[in-house]
Write an enzyme that holds these catalytic residues in place. Structure first.
Site, PDB file in Angstrom:
ATOM      1  N   CYS A 173       0.817  -1.222   0.000  1.00  0.00           N
ATOM      2  CA  CYS A 173       0.000   0.000   0.000  1.00  0.00           C
ATOM      3  C   CYS A 173       0.845   1.263   0.000  1.00  0.00           C
ATOM      4  O   CYS A 173       0.636   2.174   0.813  1.00  0.00           O
ATOM      5  CB  CYS A 173      -0.976   0.016   1.166  1.00  0.00           C
ATOM      6  SG  CYS A 173      -2.342  -1.127   0.937  1.00  0.00           S
TER       7      CYS A 173
ATOM      8  N   TYR B 244      -1.365   4.559   1.173  1.00  0.00           N
ATOM      9  CA  TYR B 244      -2.404   4.864   0.167  1.00  0.00           C
ATOM     10  C   TYR B 244      -2.266   6.278  -0.383  1.00  0.00           C
ATOM     11  O   TYR B 244      -3.196   6.817  -0.974  1.00  0.00           O
ATOM     12  CB  TYR B 244      -3.815   4.687   0.720  1.00  0.00           C
ATOM     13  CG  TYR B 244      -4.358   3.270   0.702  1.00  0.00           C
ATOM     14  CD1 TYR B 244      -3.521   2.173   0.549  1.00  0.00           C
ATOM     15  CD2 TYR B 244      -5.713   3.027   0.860  1.00  0.00           C
ATOM     16  CE1 TYR B 244      -4.010   0.892   0.554  1.00  0.00           C
ATOM     17  CE2 TYR B 244      -6.228   1.737   0.861  1.00  0.00           C
ATOM     18  CZ  TYR B 244      -5.370   0.672   0.711  1.00  0.00           C
ATOM     19  OH  TYR B 244      -5.874  -0.601   0.707  1.00  0.00           O
TER      20      TYR B 244
ATOM     21  N   TRP C 135      -4.300   6.023   5.270  1.00  0.00           N
ATOM     22  CA  TRP C 135      -4.537   4.602   5.541  1.00  0.00           C
ATOM     23  C   TRP C 135      -3.594   4.082   6.628  1.00  0.00           C
ATOM     24  O   TRP C 135      -3.947   3.189   7.401  1.00  0.00           O
ATOM     25  CB  TRP C 135      -4.371   3.788   4.259  1.00  0.00           C
ATOM     26  CG  TRP C 135      -4.594   2.321   4.450  1.00  0.00           C
ATOM     27  CD1 TRP C 135      -5.781   1.653   4.490  1.00  0.00           C
ATOM     28  CD2 TRP C 135      -3.583   1.316   4.642  1.00  0.00           C
ATOM     29  NE1 TRP C 135      -5.583   0.311   4.690  1.00  0.00           N
ATOM     30  CE2 TRP C 135      -4.240   0.070   4.794  1.00  0.00           C
ATOM     31  CE3 TRP C 135      -2.187   1.343   4.703  1.00  0.00           C
ATOM     32  CZ2 TRP C 135      -3.550  -1.124   4.987  1.00  0.00           C
ATOM     33  CZ3 TRP C 135      -1.492   0.158   4.905  1.00  0.00           C
ATOM     34  CH2 TRP C 135      -2.183  -1.061   5.049  1.00  0.00           C
TER      35      TRP C 135
ATOM     36  N   TYR D 110      -9.729  -5.245  -6.545  1.00  0.00           N
ATOM     37  CA  TYR D 110      -8.919  -4.619  -5.503  1.00  0.00           C
ATOM     38  C   TYR D 110      -7.516  -5.223  -5.483  1.00  0.00           C
ATOM     39  O   TYR D 110      -7.357  -6.441  -5.439  1.00  0.00           O
ATOM     40  CB  TYR D 110      -9.612  -4.818  -4.161  1.00  0.00           C
ATOM     41  CG  TYR D 110      -9.036  -4.073  -2.992  1.00  0.00           C
ATOM     42  CD1 TYR D 110      -8.890  -2.693  -3.024  1.00  0.00           C
ATOM     43  CD2 TYR D 110      -8.694  -4.741  -1.829  1.00  0.00           C
ATOM     44  CE1 TYR D 110      -8.401  -2.001  -1.923  1.00  0.00           C
ATOM     45  CE2 TYR D 110      -8.209  -4.069  -0.722  1.00  0.00           C
ATOM     46  CZ  TYR D 110      -8.056  -2.698  -0.777  1.00  0.00           C
ATOM     47  OH  TYR D 110      -7.570  -2.020   0.322  1.00  0.00           O
ATOM     48  N   HIS D 111      -6.497  -4.342  -5.525  1.00  0.00           N
ATOM     49  CA  HIS D 111      -5.085  -4.728  -5.535  1.00  0.00           C
ATOM     50  C   HIS D 111      -4.633  -5.307  -6.873  1.00  0.00           C
ATOM     51  O   HIS D 111      -3.610  -5.992  -6.937  1.00  0.00           O
ATOM     52  CB  HIS D 111      -4.736  -5.699  -4.394  1.00  0.00           C
ATOM     53  CG  HIS D 111      -4.800  -5.082  -3.047  1.00  0.00           C
ATOM     54  ND1 HIS D 111      -4.899  -5.821  -1.882  1.00  0.00           N
ATOM     55  CD2 HIS D 111      -4.802  -3.779  -2.658  1.00  0.00           C
ATOM     56  CE1 HIS D 111      -4.946  -5.004  -0.845  1.00  0.00           C
ATOM     57  NE2 HIS D 111      -4.895  -3.760  -1.290  1.00  0.00           N
TER      58      HIS D 111
ATOM     59  N   HIS E 145      -3.083  -0.150  -6.708  1.00  0.00           N
ATOM     60  CA  HIS E 145      -4.389   0.363  -6.293  1.00  0.00           C
ATOM     61  C   HIS E 145      -5.026   1.244  -7.371  1.00  0.00           C
ATOM     62  O   HIS E 145      -5.557   2.316  -7.092  1.00  0.00           O
ATOM     63  CB  HIS E 145      -4.272   1.121  -4.977  1.00  0.00           C
ATOM     64  CG  HIS E 145      -3.912   0.235  -3.825  1.00  0.00           C
ATOM     65  ND1 HIS E 145      -2.619  -0.187  -3.583  1.00  0.00           N
ATOM     66  CD2 HIS E 145      -4.680  -0.331  -2.858  1.00  0.00           C
ATOM     67  CE1 HIS E 145      -2.602  -0.958  -2.516  1.00  0.00           C
ATOM     68  NE2 HIS E 145      -3.846  -1.079  -2.057  1.00  0.00           N
TER      69      HIS E 145
END
Length: 645
Positions: A239, A283, A301, A501-502, A587
């Site tokens: 992240c 993030y 985050w 997601y990811h 992301h």
């Protein structure tokens, strides 16, 4: 009409994996140890195994096992269960999977490396018809010996099949990884893809402060996947903020270890610990600047919540400086989860005179300047768009300041995504941007990825219509292609693996696109430790055969300053050139990719192009130079390092 076509395509290859009845199947192998015969992989008993011969002599790798299903199936995957007896000997590492209708002519559907553990491995691929499936083990995952073993093997299949038309591009081989990659970057010196997960190969939970990152590198030239655990930078890079610096090095900030900076040096194949940021972040987004510095902002985050104002890293001093005049507040979304989500994943574009344009995901757009202590100025609203968290923004024509924005949702999760699309045009720093709403995508999306191609079109991949982290429930398999000439979207062949997601997607130097990852949630069932390669329609003739590609025989320089001319010799006549900056993604954010169209002058098969003179347009760093013929077929790229004047 094209929306109907898209729905039909999805129906043909929608992910419909199911275990196939193995009654009557047979297997053949190159080697087995008596008592550990190959038929054990079909017996439904996880306590029995196939093992290659180890006595009286070890039989050398590679090893292979071929499953004869006795009739033709629409196959779209293979599952491999390593032995379950607590012994890891023979776990398959590097491998190739092939299919055949007759047992004589084979087509490769997957390559890669499996993680060295006892978990079930699933390799999906685009549906193909086959009677035979062959798994070839090139290495033993732990390097313990020349063995191969398996407890169970099954083939996945679906009831329907239609040959995917090449005029919509082709999703080719699957590449298996020993990690679930949540971030990736293309390396300028080799075209390899560097990826990483977290402190564990398949999970991020509990990684804060671990100082460890599992990485993998895919080499498209050889088809091999290597792996490495990075500890020397003391940085769990899950992240992060991610950019490519002015030398083309992946520049990774924050995340699970929220203050850290790690830089990967492709030339030395090593990770370097950089100075910690002034503000801890996760993030956040970052962007390379016109003078070679790197700007970052946001990131609540991790490392505490709120007041994640801008700061900038200088390569000259290798230090971070806070920019008090670059507040994060103007770019916050109105997320129901508060600032924890509201300052995430900014759509940042380094621009002229050291400025940064923030196109989203907030509906309010902003300019940031980075000289002195910095400054911020509103750039207007993104037309009628709402906040668009986890949407995409792509600078598909940097010479004219053109940015495509697509999708996203008002909140980070648990709400409906939109199909909104806008073209945002920017000019001088500090001026109001000009957003124009265009026709919507066929599908509402968030957590998707978008990649600009050499011809300026943008491929849009994956996402969810109702974004929920670590869920595949509302995955969008349909892919779409944005055409800047018509400001419209058309259907292309769908993906066969959820990319949500990811996940990430990147342009490769051979003008194909790699799309991978998704998940990283431990024992969940939504981990996707793989990628697929997309070959766009421009690589095929009308009859489906591969198009003959123009070849760049030589270029006058591989390192230039902005405003320079490049002389190029070709093997055949071409009509257009473009520069596309090497990309990095995590992301759904890729602040590196941008495209510059170039108009050549010709003298026979020698061409001259001029790079824009502003380093805010042609950002310092590594770029791919493509040539395109009259049919739109691109060359394999040559790499050029652009330096600021």
């Amino acid at each position: 009409m094209w929306r109907l076509l898209l729905s039909l395509l999805v129906a043909c290859v929608h992910l419909a994996f199911s275990q196939t009845d193995r009654t009557g199947w047979t297997v053949t192998v190159d080697s087995f140890q008596p008592g550990n015969e190959a038929i054990n992989v079909l017996d439904g008993n996880t306590a029995t195994i196939w093992h290659t011969q180890w006595t009286p002599v070890n039989v050398a790798l590679p090893h292979n096992i071929t499953v004869d299903m006795k009739k033709t199936y629409n196959v779209n995957g293979l599952t491999y269960l390593p032995r379950q007896d607590g012994n890891s000997n023979g776990n398959i590492g590097q491998h190739t999977i092939q299919v055949s209708l007759d047992g004589q002519t084979w087509t490769t559907t997957a390559i890669g490396t499996y993680l060295d553990d006892s978990s079930l491995k699933t390799t999906p691929w685009t549906t193909a018809q086959a009677r035979y499936v062959r798994l070839v083990a090139q290495t033993e995952a732990g390097g313990r010996g020349p063995w191969t073993s398996a407890a169970e093997i099954n083939i996945l299949s679906t009831a329907t099949y239609a040959t995917p038309p090449t005029n919509l591009g082709i999703w080719g081989i699957t590449v298996d990884f020993p990690i679930v990659p949540a971030a990736a970057a293309v390396l300028h010196d080799s075209g390899k893809v560097l990826m990483w997960s977290s402190y564990k190969p398949t999970d991020f939970n509990g990684g804060g402060g671990s100082g460890t990152t599992d990485t993998a590198t895919y080499d498209p030239a050889t088809g091999t996947v290597s792996q490495r655990i990075v500890t020397n930078t003391q940085h769990d890079m899950f992240c992060p903020g991610l950019s490519l610096d002015s030398s083309g090095r992946p520049f990774v900030t924050g995340g699970n270890d929220a203050a850290k900076l790690s830089i990967y040096d492709p030339n030395a194949n090593s990770w370097i610990a950089g100075p910690s940021m002034q503000i801890q972040r996760g993030y956040q987004a970052s962007a390379a600047l016109s003078d070679g510095r790197i700007f970052t902002i946001g990131g609540s985050w991790s490392g505490g919540q709120g007041n994640k104002n801008g700061e900038v890293w200088s390569p000259a001093t290798n230090t971070w400086s806070l920019l008090g005049g670059c507040p994060v507040a103007p770019m916050l979304t109105a997320d129901t989860a508060g600032v924890y989500r509201a300052d995430n994943h900014g759509w940042l574009f380094g621009w002229k005179s050291g400025s940064v344009f923030q196109a989203g995901p907030s509906k309010a757009m902003n300019w940031y300047t980075t000289s002195g202590t910095g400054a911020q100025k509103p750039a207007g609203l993104r037309s009628t768009d709402a906040d668009a968290m986890n949407g995409n923004a792509v600078m598909y024509d940097a010479a004219n300041g053109k940015i495509l924005t697509v999708g996203g949702a008002p909140n980070y999760q648990d709400n409906s995504a939109t199909s909104n699309a806008f073209i945002v045009t920017i000019g001088a720093p500090g001026t109001t941007a000009s957003p124009v709403r265009i026709g919507s995508m066929a599908n509402a999306r968030a957590f998707h990825n978008s990649v600009v191609m050499p011809d300026g079109k943008v491929l849009i991949i994956g996402g969810e219509s109702y974004p929920v982290p670590f869920s595949d429930d509302t995955s969008i398999f349909a892919s779409e292609l944005f055409n800047p000439a018509t400001s419209s979207f058309t259907a292309v062949n769908p993906i066969s693996v959820p990319r949500v997601y990811h996940s990430w997607a990147l342009l490769l130097p051979d003008a194909t696109i790699i799309s991978g990852g998704g998940g990283l949630c431990g024992s969940c069932n939504t981990n996707h430790p793989n990628a697929q390669i997309y070959s766009p329609a421009y690589l095929f003739n009308a009859d489906g055969s591969k198009a003959a590609r123009p070849v760049i025989n030589s270029i006058s320089a591989t390192s230039i300053v902005v405003g320079a001319k490049i002389t190029i010799t070709m093997n055949k006549a071409v009509t257009n050139y473009s520069l596309v900056r090497y990309g990095s993604a995590t992301h759904s954010v890729n602040t590196d990719q941008r495209r510059i169209p170039l108009t050549p002058t010709a003298s026979g098969l020698t061409y001259t192009v001029t790079v824009p003179s502003d380093s805010g347009v042609a950002l310092p760093g590594s770029w791919m130079l493509f040539a395109m013929d009259s049919a739109g077929v691109p060359s394999v790229a040559k790499t050029i390092l652009i330096r600021s004047s």
